[in-house]
Design a protein around this motif. Structure first.
Motif, short mmCIF file in Angstrom:
data_model
loop_
_atom_site.label_atom_id
_atom_site.label_comp_id
_atom_site.label_asym_id
_atom_site.label_seq_id
_atom_site.Cartn_x
_atom_site.Cartn_y
_atom_site.Cartn_z
N THR A 91 -23.64 -44.30 -13.72
CA THR A 91 -24.08 -43.74 -14.66
C THR A 91 -23.76 -45.08 -16.80
OG1 THR A 91 -24.18 -41.47 -14.23
CG2 THR A 91 -23.91 -41.81 -17.10
N VAL A 94 -25.99 -47.84 -16.32
CA VAL A 94 -27.15 -47.55 -16.68
C VAL A 94 -27.16 -47.55 -18.49
CG1 VAL A 94 -29.19 -45.93 -16.86
CG2 VAL A 94 -28.10 -46.59 -14.62
N THR A 167 -36.78 -47.32 -11.06
CA THR A 167 -36.29 -47.06 -10.31
C THR A 167 -36.11 -47.28 -8.68
OG1 THR A 167 -35.58 -45.21 -10.65
CG2 THR A 167 -34.56 -45.21 -8.87
C1 LIG Z 1 -31.28 -42.99 -8.92
C2 LIG Z 1 -30.04 -43.17 -9.44
N1 LIG Z 1 -29.64 -43.76 -10.72
C3 LIG Z 1 -27.95 -43.91 -11.49
C4 LIG Z 1 -27.65 -42.73 -10.56
C5 LIG Z 1 -25.92 -42.45 -11.03
O1 LIG Z 1 -24.90 -42.34 -10.35
P1 LIG Z 1 -23.43 -42.14 -10.89
O2 LIG Z 1 -23.38 -40.87 -9.81
O3 LIG Z 1 -22.05 -43.35 -10.10
O4 LIG Z 1 -23.31 -41.98 -12.53
C6 LIG Z 1 -27.98 -41.81 -10.05
C7 LIG Z 1 -26.43 -40.96 -9.04
O5 LIG Z 1 -27.00 -40.11 -8.80
C8 LIG Z 1 -28.83 -41.84 -9.41
O6 LIG Z 1 -29.44 -40.84 -7.84
#
Ligand SMILES: Cc1ncc(COP(=O)(O)O)c(C=O)c1O
Length: 483
Positions: A91, A94, A167
């Motif tokens: 997160t 991102v 994605t």
């Molecule tokens: C496509 C995608 N992006 C970002 C994330 C965020 O990851 P995190 O839970 O490690 O913060 C997830 C989490 O499931 C995800 O599925």
């Protein structure tokens, strides 16, 4: 009770159930990270390495020593120019990559079914999203890839957008043509970002789909805790120099990460990288042998189907990650959600997720053959016991119109709102997200104007028994709108 420890006790109960684990974290109960033969002392040192920035231990926010060295080794392994260790989940990666390549109020092209961390970044940056719709495979009930044409169309209509995000792979393992998309995005002077949360293992075998950095992405986040052996919440952000302001991304990382980063998490990233560099090819070969064999056997069980590479070529899917084991029960007539419950209760198997038609079992380098055998035998049993049930519904194939955006997600968040009748919300600006699941693509998001056709289409989904995720009022009799 004051002297009880409900969270810890609950976790212990789960461990004591001794379930077979097909879910995150990828190290599967420590198995993946504690068995690195060159680092046998890690297990004994886990608590002792919970340290802080004392002399000699470097500083994540200004790395000059051991953290810098570990990040440089990771950059080499993941074939980036710079790799950053993340301790606040993918997160924060991102957030940082999106905020690092945009200015307040900019436009960014993103999938309509982006992970919520992308939506979080839109809110933080006051950005205007330009959504593109992913392809949907209605037979399997999942959103899959995005076509080059859809990205092209979004770019043509929005030449002022700063970046495009894809994605890849999806949670279900389907891959888009990220190499061609990278070229197209760069030709239009935009930055190409990849949410590679489900693909941290890709760089370590030629038998797996192309990874973001090799495809030409300018930045990509990869959840090492999901598909490799690092600990939950640890992750990596990879950056290619040239088109992005590296210092701005680093600033955003300082903004979105803790000032007390966990050395346990960072060390687990270092070990996960080491493991894959030293043994990755062999570990992945072994994993692919297990998942391929499993897939073939499962697809011979009556009414159960585990899709594989045959999906390539359909719905613009250009490649497939076989470590995502999606098992479809549509023909058996039992929902994936129900199978998920049955597996846990009756067979002590926990999968990663389930939906209307499918369960998703995650394969990782920590897996052992016995676990696949137990899952296979459970599925054989289930196919016999539940034959001929008719629980399942069909997902209506609806053409959704793109709603008009009156406010961007940040503006919508700060406006006063009220609850009104859903049926009478035509023309109002939504203050919440409404996403029929499956396929999990939002019908409406905060800031968009609700139209009559959106209301009708949501009602069609509800009538078909499709779950509606998001609304405060779970029955969706009322909806939150901007006042
Ligand atoms: C496509 C995608 N992006 C970002 C994330 C965020 O990851 P995190 O839970 O490690 O913060 C997830 C989490 O499931 C995800 O599925």
């Amino acid at each position: 009770m004051i002297n009880s420890t409900p969270l810890y006790d609950g976790l212990k109960r789960y461990i004591d159930e001794n379930n077979i684990n097909f879910h995150m974290p990828g190290h599967k109960g420590g198995h993946g990270i504690l068995n690195i033969k060159e680092k046998p002392d890690f297990k004994d040192n886990i608590l002792l390495i919970d340290q802080t920035e004392v002399s000699g231990l470097d500083n994540l926010h200004l790395p000059e020593g051991i953290i810098k060295e570990a990040e440089e080794l990771a950059a080499r392994a993941f074939r980036s120019d710079y790799t950053y260790f993340l301790v606040n989940g993918t997160t924060c990666g991102v957030y940082s990559m999106i905020l690092g390549v945009t200015n307040h109020g900019d436009k960014i092209i993103v999938p309509r079914n982006s992970h919520r961390s992308v939506v979080g970044a839109l809110i933080l940056g006051g950005l205007w999203p330009v959504y593109y719709e992913p392809e949907v495979d209605f037979e399997k009930g999942i959103a899959v890839s995005v076509s080059l044409e859809k990205i092209e169309e979004a770019i043509e209509k929005n030449p002022d957008a700063k970046a495009v995000l894809v994605t890849n792979p999806t949670f279900y393992g389907t891959c888009s043509d990220i190499e061609a998309i990278a070229e197209l995005v760069h030709k239009n002077d935009m930055v190409f970002l990849v949410d590679e949360a489900h693909g941290a293992h890709l760089p370590f075998s030629k038998k797996l789909p192309l990874n973001a950095m090799d495809a030409g992405a300018d930045a990509a986040v990869s959840s090492t805790h999901k598909t490799l052996s690092s600990f939950t919440q640890s992750s990596m952000l990879h950056v290619r120099k040239g088109r992005v302001d590296v210092e701005k991304i680093e600033f955003m990382l300082r903004l979105t990460q803790s000032t007390s980063p966990s050395y346990i998490l960072m060390a687990s990233l270092d070990l996960a990288r080491f493991q894959m560099e030293e043994h990755g090819e062999e570990l992945i070969d072994n994993l692919l042998y297990m998942v391929d064999d499993f897939r073939e056997k499962v697809s011979q069980i009556p009414d159960i189907y585990c899709f594989g590479k045959e999906i390539i070529g359909q719905h613009n899917v250009v490649d497939f990650d076989p470590t995502k084991i999606v098992i479809n029960f549509r023909n058996l007539g039992v929902t994936g959600t129900r199978i998920d419950e049955i597996l846990r209760k009756e067979y002590k198997i926990q999968v990663e997720l389930s939906d209307l038609y499918n369960i998703l079992a995650m394969g990782t380098v920590a897996d052992v053959q016995e676990n696949y055998d137990v899952l296979y035998n459970a599925l054989v049993d289930i196919s016999k016991k539940h034959k001929g049930q008719k629980e399942i519904r069909r997902i209506p194939d609806i053409k959704w119109e793109t709603p008009y955006q009156a406010l961007n997600p940040r503006e919508a968040l700060y406006e006063p709102m009220e609850m009104i009748d859903f049926e009478k919300s035509d023309g109002k600006v939504s203050a919440e997200i409404i996403a029929p699941y499956p396929p999990g693509i939002p019908a409406i998001v905060p800031g968009e104007i609700i139209s009559k056709s959106t209301i009708e289409n949501i009602n069609r989904m509800r009538e078909a028994g499709i779950k509606i995720n998001g609304p405060r009022d779970q029955k969706l009799e009322k909806i939150a709108v901007i006042k």
